[in-house]
Scaffold this motif. Structure first.
Motif, PDB file in Angstrom:
ATOM      1  N   ALA A   6      41.385  47.170  38.611  1.00 48.39           N
ATOM      2  CA  ALA A   6      40.533  46.255  39.366  1.00 48.39           C
ATOM      3  C   ALA A   6      39.565  45.534  38.430  1.00 48.39           C
ATOM      4  O   ALA A   6      39.366  44.320  38.558  1.00 48.39           O
ATOM      5  CB  ALA A   6      39.762  47.016  40.442  1.00 48.39           C
ATOM      6  N   GLU A   7      38.981  46.263  37.494  1.00 56.35           N
ATOM      7  CA  GLU A   7      38.047  45.651  36.550  1.00 56.35           C
ATOM      8  C   GLU A   7      38.724  44.523  35.775  1.00 56.35           C
ATOM      9  O   GLU A   7      38.191  43.412  35.675  1.00 56.35           O
ATOM     10  CB  GLU A   7      37.510  46.701  35.578  1.00 56.35           C
ATOM     11  N   THR A   8      39.908  44.778  35.257  1.00 59.56           N
ATOM     12  CA  THR A   8      40.629  43.768  34.479  1.00 59.56           C
ATOM     13  C   THR A   8      40.904  42.518  35.312  1.00 59.56           C
ATOM     14  O   THR A   8      40.650  41.390  34.861  1.00 59.56           O
ATOM     15  CB  THR A   8      41.960  44.350  33.956  1.00 59.56           C
ATOM     16  N   LEU A   9      41.399  42.722  36.519  1.00 56.85           N
ATOM     17  CA  LEU A   9      41.750  41.588  37.372  1.00 56.85           C
ATOM     18  C   LEU A   9      40.527  40.833  37.881  1.00 56.85           C
ATOM     19  O   LEU A   9      40.507  39.599  37.892  1.00 56.85           O
ATOM     20  CB  LEU A   9      42.604  42.073  38.542  1.00 56.85           C
ATOM     21  N   ILE A  10      39.512  41.560  38.297  1.00 59.35           N
ATOM     22  CA  ILE A  10      38.304  40.917  38.821  1.00 59.35           C
ATOM     23  C   ILE A  10      37.590  40.144  37.721  1.00 59.35           C
ATOM     24  O   ILE A  10      37.164  38.998  37.926  1.00 59.35           O
ATOM     25  CB  ILE A  10      37.376  41.962  39.486  1.00 59.35           C
ATOM     26  N   ILE A  11      37.464  40.716  36.546  1.00 57.98           N
ATOM     27  CA  ILE A  11      36.800  40.014  35.442  1.00 57.98           C
ATOM     28  C   ILE A  11      37.573  38.751  35.075  1.00 57.98           C
ATOM     29  O   ILE A  11      36.976  37.697  34.825  1.00 57.98           O
ATOM     30  CB  ILE A  11      36.614  40.944  34.225  1.00 57.98           C
ATOM     31  N   GLU A  13      39.400  36.899  37.051  1.00 61.44           N
ATOM     32  CA  GLU A  13      39.146  35.910  38.098  1.00 61.44           C
ATOM     33  C   GLU A  13      37.731  35.346  37.995  1.00 61.44           C
ATOM     34  O   GLU A  13      37.519  34.143  38.178  1.00 61.44           O
ATOM     35  CB  GLU A  13      39.377  36.518  39.482  1.00 61.44           C
ATOM     36  N   LEU A  14      36.766  36.200  37.711  1.00 65.46           N
ATOM     37  CA  LEU A  14      35.390  35.726  37.586  1.00 65.46           C
ATOM     38  C   LEU A  14      35.234  34.794  36.386  1.00 65.46           C
ATOM     39  O   LEU A  14      34.499  33.808  36.458  1.00 65.46           O
ATOM     40  CB  LEU A  14      34.425  36.906  37.476  1.00 65.46           C
ATOM     41  N   ARG A  15      35.913  35.084  35.291  1.00 64.90           N
ATOM     42  CA  ARG A  15      35.864  34.185  34.122  1.00 64.90           C
ATOM     43  C   ARG A  15      36.353  32.782  34.509  1.00 64.90           C
ATOM     44  O   ARG A  15      35.764  31.772  34.111  1.00 64.90           O
ATOM     45  CB  ARG A  15      36.712  34.729  32.980  1.00 64.90           C
ATOM     46  N   LYS A  16      37.429  32.713  35.295  1.00 67.89           N
ATOM     47  CA  LYS A  16      37.939  31.421  35.760  1.00 67.89           C
ATOM     48  C   LYS A  16      36.895  30.707  36.616  1.00 67.89           C
ATOM     49  O   LYS A  16      36.666  29.508  36.465  1.00 67.89           O
ATOM     50  CB  LYS A  16      39.218  31.615  36.576  1.00 67.89           C
ATOM     51  N   MET A  17      36.288  31.462  37.518  1.00 65.51           N
ATOM     52  CA  MET A  17      35.284  30.880  38.409  1.00 65.51           C
ATOM     53  C   MET A  17      34.083  30.364  37.622  1.00 65.51           C
ATOM     54  O   MET A  17      33.582  29.277  37.882  1.00 65.51           O
ATOM     55  CB  MET A  17      34.833  31.906  39.447  1.00 65.51           C
ATOM     56  N   PHE A  18      33.623  31.156  36.645  1.00 63.42           N
ATOM     57  CA  PHE A  18      32.458  30.755  35.858  1.00 63.42           C
ATOM     58  C   PHE A  18      32.774  29.556  34.971  1.00 63.42           C
ATOM     59  O   PHE A  18      31.890  28.754  34.683  1.00 63.42           O
ATOM     60  CB  PHE A  18      31.948  31.911  35.002  1.00 63.42           C
ATOM     61  N   ALA A  19      34.025  29.416  34.536  1.00 66.99           N
ATOM     62  CA  ALA A  19      34.417  28.260  33.728  1.00 66.99           C
ATOM     63  C   ALA A  19      34.326  26.981  34.561  1.00 66.99           C
ATOM     64  O   ALA A  19      33.938  25.927  34.052  1.00 66.99           O
ATOM     65  CB  ALA A  19      35.824  28.445  33.179  1.00 66.99           C
ATOM     66  N   GLU A  20      34.676  27.087  35.836  1.00 65.96           N
ATOM     67  CA  GLU A  20      34.631  25.937  36.732  1.00 65.96           C
ATOM     68  C   GLU A  20      33.209  25.629  37.188  1.00 65.96           C
ATOM     69  O   GLU A  20      32.829  24.469  37.291  1.00 65.96           O
ATOM     70  CB  GLU A  20      35.514  26.185  37.948  1.00 65.96           C
ATOM     71  N   ASN A  21      32.448  26.670  37.483  1.00 68.35           N
ATOM     72  CA  ASN A  21      31.074  26.525  37.971  1.00 68.35           C
ATOM     73  C   ASN A  21      30.209  27.576  37.306  1.00 68.35           C
ATOM     74  O   ASN A  21      30.258  28.741  37.707  1.00 68.35           O
ATOM     75  CB  ASN A  21      31.009  26.710  39.490  1.00 68.35           C
ATOM     76  N   VAL A  55      30.843  45.990  40.321  1.00 69.11           N
ATOM     77  CA  VAL A  55      31.300  44.740  39.721  1.00 69.11           C
ATOM     78  C   VAL A  55      30.193  44.129  38.862  1.00 69.11           C
ATOM     79  O   VAL A  55      30.462  43.600  37.778  1.00 69.11           O
ATOM     80  CB  VAL A  55      31.793  43.756  40.803  1.00 69.11           C
ATOM     81  N   LYS A  56      28.973  44.213  39.304  1.00 66.05           N
ATOM     82  CA  LYS A  56      27.847  43.699  38.508  1.00 66.05           C
ATOM     83  C   LYS A  56      27.776  44.424  37.157  1.00 66.05           C
ATOM     84  O   LYS A  56      27.542  43.805  36.126  1.00 66.05           O
ATOM     85  CB  LYS A  56      26.542  43.892  39.282  1.00 66.05           C
ATOM     86  N   GLY A  57      28.013  45.722  37.162  1.00 70.48           N
ATOM     87  CA  GLY A  57      28.060  46.484  35.917  1.00 70.48           C
ATOM     88  C   GLY A  57      29.184  46.004  35.012  1.00 70.48           C
ATOM     89  O   GLY A  57      29.008  45.888  33.793  1.00 70.48           O
ATOM     90  N   TRP A  58      30.337  45.720  35.602  1.00 72.47           N
ATOM     91  CA  TRP A  58      31.459  45.180  34.816  1.00 72.47           C
ATOM     92  C   TRP A  58      31.102  43.821  34.232  1.00 72.47           C
ATOM     93  O   TRP A  58      31.420  43.522  33.088  1.00 72.47           O
ATOM     94  CB  TRP A  58      32.702  45.034  35.673  1.00 72.47           C
ATOM     95  N   MET A  59      30.425  42.999  35.031  1.00 69.10           N
ATOM     96  CA  MET A  59      30.029  41.674  34.558  1.00 69.10           C
ATOM     97  C   MET A  59      29.085  41.797  33.359  1.00 69.10           C
ATOM     98  O   MET A  59      29.240  41.076  32.365  1.00 69.10           O
ATOM     99  CB  MET A  59      29.377  40.877  35.697  1.00 69.10           C
ATOM    100  N   ASN A  60      28.159  42.709  33.439  1.00 68.52           N
ATOM    101  CA  ASN A  60      27.235  42.925  32.327  1.00 68.52           C
ATOM    102  C   ASN A  60      27.987  43.439  31.099  1.00 68.52           C
ATOM    103  O   ASN A  60      27.736  42.984  29.974  1.00 68.52           O
ATOM    104  CB  ASN A  60      26.128  43.912  32.710  1.00 68.52           C
ATOM    105  N   LYS A  61      28.903  44.355  31.309  1.00 73.81           N
ATOM    106  CA  LYS A  61      29.713  44.923  30.227  1.00 73.81           C
ATOM    107  C   LYS A  61      30.506  43.831  29.496  1.00 73.81           C
ATOM    108  O   LYS A  61      30.676  43.887  28.284  1.00 73.81           O
ATOM    109  CB  LYS A  61      30.649  45.968  30.820  1.00 73.81           C
ATOM    110  N   HIS A  62      30.979  42.840  30.245  1.00 76.80           N
ATOM    111  CA  HIS A  62      31.802  41.757  29.691  1.00 76.80           C
ATOM    112  C   HIS A  62      30.991  40.497  29.427  1.00 76.80           C
ATOM    113  O   HIS A  62      31.577  39.407  29.285  1.00 76.80           O
ATOM    114  CB  HIS A  62      32.969  41.460  30.635  1.00 76.80           C
ATOM    115  N   ASN A  63      29.680  40.638  29.397  1.00 72.82           N
ATOM    116  CA  ASN A  63      28.773  39.525  29.115  1.00 72.82           C
ATOM    117  C   ASN A  63      28.937  38.350  30.082  1.00 72.82           C
ATOM    118  O   ASN A  63      28.881  37.193  29.685  1.00 72.82           O
ATOM    119  CB  ASN A  63      28.940  39.049  27.674  1.00 72.82           C
ATOM    120  N   LEU A  64      29.145  38.674  31.337  1.00 70.82           N
ATOM    121  CA  LEU A  64      29.221  37.657  32.377  1.00 70.82           C
ATOM    122  C   LEU A  64      27.988  37.674  33.263  1.00 70.82           C
ATOM    123  O   LEU A  64      27.865  36.851  34.142  1.00 70.82           O
ATOM    124  CB  LEU A  64      30.466  37.866  33.252  1.00 70.82           C
ATOM    125  N   GLY A  65      27.127  38.634  33.060  1.00 72.83           N
ATOM    126  CA  GLY A  65      25.974  38.782  33.940  1.00 72.83           C
ATOM    127  C   GLY A  65      24.727  38.408  33.370  1.00 72.83           C
ATOM    128  O   GLY A  65      23.993  37.927  32.820  1.00 72.83           O
TER     129      GLY A  65
END
Length: 65
Positions: A6-11, A13-21, A55-65
């Motif tokens: 789930a972490e791999t897939l959600i991150i 997808e979020l990277r795609k979303m953040f690239a767009e917006n 998910v917020k923890g995953w975002m922070n871990k992957h420098n998305l938060g």
């Protein structure tokens, strides 16, 4: 689906979303909410507590938060 999958897939997808917006001051909550509505299948993992906090923890871990 397990948490690691789930972490791999959600991150991804979020990277795609953040690239767009780019993320605003909400810390990614808006993107999380949109993704959980658009792709509920990604959130079919077991966790104790609030999935947003996981998910917020995953975002922070992957420098998305």
């Amino acid at each position: 689906m397990n948490k690691a999958q789930a972490e791999t897939l959600i991150i991804a997808e979020l990277r795609k979303m953040f690239a767009e917006n780019p993320m605003g001051s909400d810390g990614g909550l808006l993107q999380y909410m949109q993704l959980s509505q658009q792709r509920p299948d990604l959130f079919d993992f077991k966790c104790s507590g609030d999935p947003w906090q996981v998910v917020k923890g995953w975002m922070n871990k992957h420098n998305l938060g």
